[in-house]
Enzyme design. Structure first.
Site: not given
Length: 557
Positions: A74, A143, A206, A208, A431, A437, A476, A480
């Site tokens: 990414r 991120r 993470k 964001k 996603c 994934c 899930c 995302c």
């Protein structure tokens, strides 16, 4: 939680020597397509995830072969802007080293899929050679910083893009590990480099950041740990950036069956002037660094830190660290949270074409040769490309006399979906999910076309074919594709089964709620059908589906 043991990932980070670990040895281990377990965690900080093809997993197990490992890479691309030259280089990388597709993410970044271990270093180096890197695109750091992709409203939008770049650079990790491992630069001797913002073990999870420019919330600013809402004033030289309203504590990840985890939208805590913005951002990040939960990664995001500290105490700590007193929030209003498709003229007379890219996947298929078409456009385009936070693409800064040639290439390669797709298809998100994934419980990207076809057939049956309904699918509960803000969302529970969430709104300011649990497709449509019938017969002029469900008391908080 001060006495709780640290999570295993915290120990990996502490022993990593500035994110180096044993990555070089893992890359050199030719007999396996995988990395050492600890290195798979550290690899994320460099912008890559180890994955395997779950479609082939059982077949390979029966053949006594290891899983079909590959890597997703990414990019870090603040604000999602790239040049035609960079596009052409990334296109070649996808065809030479990846699976022949480019994927546009909800964080305005590119993803490459299907890179095998022996090509991983060459691919990372090739990406870096385009002047785009992958540092901190994943991992327990800030991120990719996203910002409104709309370049047309005023010069303020260009200024906001500049802020995305400034923030990204300010929060970029300082370790030289990326340059040593992937680019062959000289190794740092002795003690690893200091990380003045992150410290030796980086963040608990993470982080964001998103920047929105009202009235368009095209980045879903409240879904992020830190959201900046641009406040515009009319000045002597026209509209100018007065500063930002600051929102904290958003995040859409959750865990099925664990009530201590939940999606949450960010709260606005005040207004900050441009001169103090970086100080406030750094203070939010370091407060999360020092107060976040490092024992339970499921509750390590900023939203849980704020829950534990209390919002008032959190804001006081941020102000103390920043040396800044936040002013009262300034008025603003959001009206939309999707993209505006087709041609739009900018303030400077240049034009911008927003294309629909379903699930962000750019590929050459029988129905459309998107990869080839965008390559052909990049070869003649003299403006830039802008990735949106809704997995779409803007061919930006086109001179008026060049529109016709761009239109011809778009039509020749089947890139004109924005002119043909039903309204609910235009802003639907999904996603990646299966097969790559590791967290996916159900299909998302591969299921999106089939579900949209079935859902749009039900809309047409009720006379609602031209009414947009915001649909999102996640494989899930981790969020995302930002499902918990959609009017209709499917959240994967098991193969072929989803939780049905309803009731988000068109401005991205309201979470939806769980309506039915663990449904197959037929049951999802069966649950939606009476609601659509009632909506068609009882809606008020201009009322959207999510708003109607709440007004009609068909949902409960």
């Amino acid at each position: 939680m001060a006495d709780a043991p640290l999570s295993p990932v915290e120990h990996i980070k502490a022993a990593s020597r500035g994110l180096r670990g044993t990555l070089e040895a893992s890359l050199a281990d030719a007999p396996t397509g995988a990395l050492a377990d600890d290195d798979t965690q550290l690899l994320k900080f460099h912008g890559s995830y180890q994955q395997d093809d779950r479609d082939l997993r059982e077949e390979r197990r029966l053949q006594k072969l290891e899983p079909a490992y590959s890597f997703m890479i990414r990019t870090r691309l603040p604000g999602g802007v790239c040049t035609p030259q960079q596009w052409l280089a990334l296109d070649e990388i996808a065809r030479v080293h990846g699976n022949g597709t480019l994927r546009l993410t909800t964080r305005q970044a590119f993803q490459f899929h299907g890179v095998v271990k022996r090509d991983l270093k060459a691919t990372m180096a090739a990406i870096n050679a385009t002047l785009i890197d992958t540092i901190a695109a994943c991992g327990d750091v800030n991120r990719n910083v996203i910002a409104s992709a709309n370049p047309v409203e005023s010069r303020v939008h260009a200024e906001v893009y500049g802020w995305a770049t400034r923030i990204s650079e300010h929060l970029r990790p300082r370790t030289r590990a990326y340059y040593e491992i992937w680019l062959g630069e000289e190794k740092v001797a002795g003690t690893p480099e200091a990380e003045p913002i992150y410290g030796p073990t980086y963040l608990p999870r993470k982080f964001k950041i998103a920047i929105a420019v009202p009235p368009h919330n095209d980045v879903d600013v409240f879904a992020h740990d830190l959201g900046l809402i641009a406040i515009l004033d009319e000045g002597p030289q026209g509209v100018q950036l007065a500063g930002f309203n600051v929102a904290v504590g958003g995040g859409l990840g959750a865990t099925h069956g664990d009530a201590t985890t939940y999606p949450r939208i960010a709260q606005v805590i005040g207004f900050v002037q441009p001169t103090d913005t970086l100080a406030v951002i750094e203070a939010v990040v370091t407060t999360q660094r020092d107060f976040g939960d490092r024992s339970n990664r499921k509750r390590a995001r900023l939203k849980y830190t704020i829950e534990t500290m209390g919002l008032e105490a959190f804001v006081a700590e941020v102000e103390r660290r920043a040396g800044v007193r936040l002013a009262p929030a300034r008025p603003y209003r959001f009206t939309t949270n999707g993209d505006r498709f087709g041609w739009t003229e900018g303030f400077d007379g240049r034009w911008h074409l927003n294309l629909r890219i379903p699930a962000g996947r750019i590929a050459d298929r029988d129905s459309a040769r998107q990869l080839s078409g965008l390559r052909a456009i990049a070869e003649v385009h003299r403006g830039d490309f802008r990735l949106t936070a809704n997995q779409n693409l803007v061919i930006a800064n086109v001179a008026a006399e060049e529109r016709a040639s761009i239109d011809a290439l778009v039509l020749d390669h089947g890139l004109d979906l924005y002119t043909r797709a039903p309204p609910s298809s235009l802003n639907a998100l999904a996603c990646v999910a299966l097969p790559t994934c590791p967290l996916a419980m159900a299909e998302a990207e591969r299921y999106l076309p089939d579900f949209l076809a079935a859902f749009e057939a039900r809309l047409a049956h009720h006379g609602l074919a031209q009414l947009p309904v915001l649909v999102r699918i996640s494989g899930c509960p981790n969020g995302c594709s930002r499902p918990y803000l959609a009017e209709v969302a499917l959240v994967g529970k098991a193969p072929g089964r989803y939780n049905l969430h309803l009731g988000g709104n068109a401005s991205g300011e309201r979470l939806n709620v769980l309506y039915r649990e663990n449904l197959a497709e037929a049951a999802i449509l069966e649950a939606l059908d009476p609601l659509l019938w009632q909506f068609a017969n009882e809606r008020r002029p201009g009322e959207l589906f999510g708003d109607f469900l709440w007004r009609a008391k068909l949902l409960s908080a």
